[in-house]
Design an enzyme around this catalytic site. Structure first.
Site, PDB file in Angstrom:
ATOM      1  N   HIS A   1       0.836  -1.204   0.000  1.00 38.99           N
ATOM      2  CA  HIS A   1       0.000   0.000   0.000  1.00 38.99           C
ATOM      3  C   HIS A   1       0.876   1.262   0.000  1.00 38.99           C
ATOM      4  CE1 HIS A   1      -3.615   2.366   1.255  1.00 38.99           C
ATOM      5  NE2 HIS A   1      -2.706   3.097   1.877  1.00 38.99           N
ATOM      6  N   GLU A   2       1.895   1.277   0.841  1.00 45.12           N
ATOM      7  CA  GLU A   2       2.759   2.463   0.932  1.00 45.12           C
ATOM      8  C   GLU A   2       3.588   2.648  -0.335  1.00 45.12           C
ATOM      9  OE1 GLU A   2       2.293   4.597   3.147  1.00 45.12           O
ATOM     10  OE2 GLU A   2       0.985   3.341   4.349  1.00 45.12           O
ATOM     11  N   HIS A  21       1.465   4.198  -3.018  1.00 43.31           N
ATOM     12  CA  HIS A  21       1.318   5.657  -2.938  1.00 43.31           C
ATOM     13  C   HIS A  21       2.513   6.332  -3.615  1.00 43.31           C
ATOM     14  CE1 HIS A  21      -2.223   6.368  -0.521  1.00 43.31           C
ATOM     15  NE2 HIS A  21      -1.764   5.768   0.571  1.00 43.31           N
ATOM     16  N   GLU A  72      -6.516   6.226  -1.656  1.00 48.21           N
ATOM     17  CA  GLU A  72      -6.427   5.075  -0.743  1.00 48.21           C
ATOM     18  C   GLU A  72      -6.843   3.787  -1.453  1.00 48.21           C
ATOM     19  OE1 GLU A  72      -5.172   4.677   2.399  1.00 48.21           O
ATOM     20  OE2 GLU A  72      -4.365   6.593   1.765  1.00 48.21           O
TER      21      GLU A  72
HETATM   22 ZN   LIG Z   1      -2.683   5.127   2.282  1.00 45.40          ZN
END
Ligand SMILES: [Zn+2]
Length: 269
Positions: A134-135, A138, A195
């Site tokens: 997830h990071e 981003h 997100e």
């Molecule tokens: Zn996030």
């Protein structure tokens, strides 16, 4: 006035849209890596000197290992899909910081921090891979620069026509987007869309890295159980609810596994 606004938007339209390789969609971003990354790298270094970085432990080594596997999976995916060199300006770093906060975050250019407080929730290396994916996502999708661009647009509205971005302004926006110098460093919430996008991209790259994508929903179930309905800061507030996340990740897992198979990954650990 309307004409001026139109000119501004046309300018942005031709000069500021960058295609996100993972979604094929154009995104609003008029900050080149060369402008954003140096600020991010400097702020990240400052953060590390002011906080308690854990080194040499099994956990710290695991964070680095997972980060390397996931960013290298991202690189394989980008190369295979016609984006070789996409990561040339990135300087990946994955640090574990001793802090009870249940959180992890990234800054532009691949600068990632995990707090020790999230480890009881991630539980396993695969759990760490869910958050790491997830990071990293981003960072890959330039969500930080897009957040800065959105801030610029608001300012452009005020000074319509003047879209020249001065360095000083860039820094101001960077600080605004990241809350640098406050306890919220790197923690300001991304938009709901960002997100969800980071969840989907993250799931694919964790699978390509050899981590079981079916475990992602399990991580979010633990996060939900731990938080009593409140997500930790990076994953906060107006963003996809835990239930939406769990449902999405469950639905996307087969696709992520299929994507991994294209890279010869058919077994997960
Ligand atoms: Zn996030």
């Amino acid at each position: 006035m309307r004409k001026l606004v139109l000119i501004v938007f046309v300018f942005i339209g031709v000069s500021a849209c960058k295609v996100n390789p993972f979604t094929g969609q154009k995104t609003l971003n008029f900050y080149p890596n060369s402008q954003v990354f140096p600020s991010a790298f400097a702020q990240y270094d400052t953060f590390l000197t002011e906080n308690n970085v854990v080194t040499g432990t099994t956990d710290a080594q695991m964070i680095t290992r997972v980060g390397q596997r996931i960013s290298s999976a991202a690189e394989r995916w980008l190369t295979a899909n016609g984006y070789p060199g996409y990561l040339k300006d990135y300087a990946w770093e994955y640090n574990l910081v001793k802090d009870e906060t249940v959180n992890a975050w990234c800054m532009p250019g691949g600068k990632i921090v995990f707090y020790t407080g999230i480890l009881p929730i991630t539980q396993t290396e695969t759990g760490v891979a869910v958050v790491m994916g997830h990071e990293v996502a981003h960072a890959l999708a330039d969500h930080g620069a897009q957040r800065m661009s959105a801030g610029t647009l608001q300012q452009v509205g005020a000074v319509a026509g003047n879209v020249a971005i001065k360095n000083q302004q860039t820094l101001g926006l960077f600080n605004q987007a990241y809350g640098v110098g406050t306890q919220y460093l790197g923690m300001l919430p991304f938009s709901r869309g960002h997100e969800t996008e980071a969840d989907r991209i993250g799931l694919q790259i964790m699978a390509i890295a050899g981590y079981d994508p079916y475990e992602a929903a399990e991580l979010w179930k633990r996060m939900k159980a731990n938080s009593g309905g409140q997500a930790p800061p990076e994953f906060m507030s107006t963003h996809p609810s835990n239930d939406t996340r769990i449902n999405n990740l469950t639905a996307w897992a087969p696709d992520a596994a299929a994507e991994a198979a294209k890279f010869g990954v058919t077994k997960f650990n």
